[in-house]
Design an enzyme around this catalytic site. Sequence first.
Site, PDB file in Angstrom:
ATOM      1  N   CYS B  33     -45.153   1.723  34.497  1.00  0.00           N
ATOM      2  CA  CYS B  33     -44.633   2.872  34.350  1.00  0.00           C
ATOM      3  C   CYS B  33     -46.016   3.629  34.226  1.00  0.00           C
ATOM      4  O   CYS B  33     -45.975   5.116  33.983  1.00  0.00           O
ATOM      5  CB  CYS B  33     -44.150   3.157  32.995  1.00  0.00           C
ATOM      6  SG  CYS B  33     -42.702   2.253  32.923  1.00  0.00           S
ATOM      7  N   CYS B 102     -45.732  10.477  26.364  1.00  0.00           N
ATOM      8  CA  CYS B 102     -46.841  10.060  25.932  1.00  0.00           C
ATOM      9  C   CYS B 102     -47.081  10.024  24.495  1.00  0.00           C
ATOM     10  O   CYS B 102     -47.648   8.951  23.892  1.00  0.00           O
ATOM     11  CB  CYS B 102     -48.234  10.676  26.781  1.00  0.00           C
ATOM     12  SG  CYS B 102     -48.282  10.473  28.382  1.00  0.00           S
TER      13      CYS B 102
END
Lengths: 389, 142
Positions: B33, B102
């Site tokens: 990812c 994130c």
Amino acid sequence: MVYLDNAATTKMKESVLSAMMPYFFENFGNASSTYTTPGQAARTALTEARKTIAGCIGATERELYFTSGGSEADNWAIKGVMLKNQKKGNHIITTTIEHHAVLHTCEFLEKQGYKVTYVPVDEYGMVSVSDIENAITDETVLVSVMFANNEIGTINPIAEIGKLCRQKGVYFHTDAVQATGAVEIDVEKQNIDLLSMSAHKFHGPKGVGALYVRKGVQIENLIHGGAQENGKRATTENIAGIVGMAEALSEATANLEEKTAKITALRDYLIKTVLETVPYTRLNGHPEKRLPNNTSFCFKYIEGESLLLSLDMQGYVVSSGSACTSGSLDPSHVLLGIGLPHEIAHGSLRASLSEFTTKEEIDSFIKALVPIVQRLRNMSPLYEGVESK
Amino acid sequence: MYSEKVMDHFSNPRNVGEIEDANAVGTVGNAKCGDIMKIYMKIEDDIIKDVKFKTFGCGAAVATSSMATELVIGKTVDEALKLTNKAVVEALDGLPPAKLHCSVLAEEAIKAAIQDYYDKNGIEKKVDCSGNCAHCHSHSEH
């Protein structure tokens, strides 16, 4: 700033602007108007520009249609040909590494019931002529293969694919947005039926492009309305943009060999130096059969967006095909298409040159790049223990 | 597209590196990812005495890791567990919407390290994981 993102767009030349200026002011007229001034001047300029551009690709002026850019040209070529030739079939052949203007158009047509074959490419991003041949069926109407890839620069065997399509009686479209003005294009020799181009890729203005449509190719209109572009594409012509495009392309194709040699030498110097200086690095795309201005690398253990940001902070402008720059969770379909694993594809960087790029700029770019890659690697958990191996 | 704080934490990240005698290590995300965060902690008397990180990822991933370590250093384990991704985002003066995952990863990395601490010290506690990090369909490779 050191600008190494010429595959994204190029800086317009001053000479191009000078050529365009009169068509904003004294010759601002509508080319469709019947009065002499300023409509006549606009009409004349349009004819001249069409001749110039057609001449640069070995076409006749009747075969060239202006558009708003490369994406419109791709959309028009594919949708237009498929809609107009429904009696002939409903099958399109394209590749896995096309620009989204082609891929998303094909996906749209799939939803309308058309059949699309996405031919894979080899590790260099090259399409095989025999794969195309094997994909052709009785239902195939159109083959669309990009001239050269925008991310990794690989140049496809366009003339051979064109020849095959001619033999099989299917239309051949090529997205030549990256190739126009950078490599020699001759629609006759290369057996091309439809070709897309965009002015801002060769130091022309943004918002103008063209579609070459070989005489006799059956194509439906995309934009209906007035009788502009021989009744095939409505909208008052962007005269200044079109004039700029013609000026930019004639300059780009003048001394093409000389220019290509200079850019290719710089490109190869950049590739060689980066591969020699930075360990755990690969070149993407074909080592020789690639656009003169394209370099594309993957730096193992780091991610492309942080590389881009770091370079940007120091004034170096490049691009990446990492997920974080593509706006999705997947890295670029092109890098995946040449068989790279996700983690490698995330660390990609494209530096694309122009005729204005200097060796000094390349040297200073490499000087900046090396410590940045090392800094990011030192920060990366994937790099742990690699040094000692 | 990034705030000045994000750019500051990206270009001068706090607490980068490893702790050799760490007694809590957590890794989240995966290379597929495009982001992996590894957090090292030295926990003494229930207090996070030291914390370091290593991150493979975009600018936002580096900045959120850096900020998360700043927010938990010197805190008790229980206080650190209360760290939310929202707090990390606020401390960074915001993140672009596409980068919010994130911050989730940063929160999960802290939690993963503390879970490791529990496991290594025979503390029978399970850190509550919101599962938000399922953006990558997996917490970690280990």
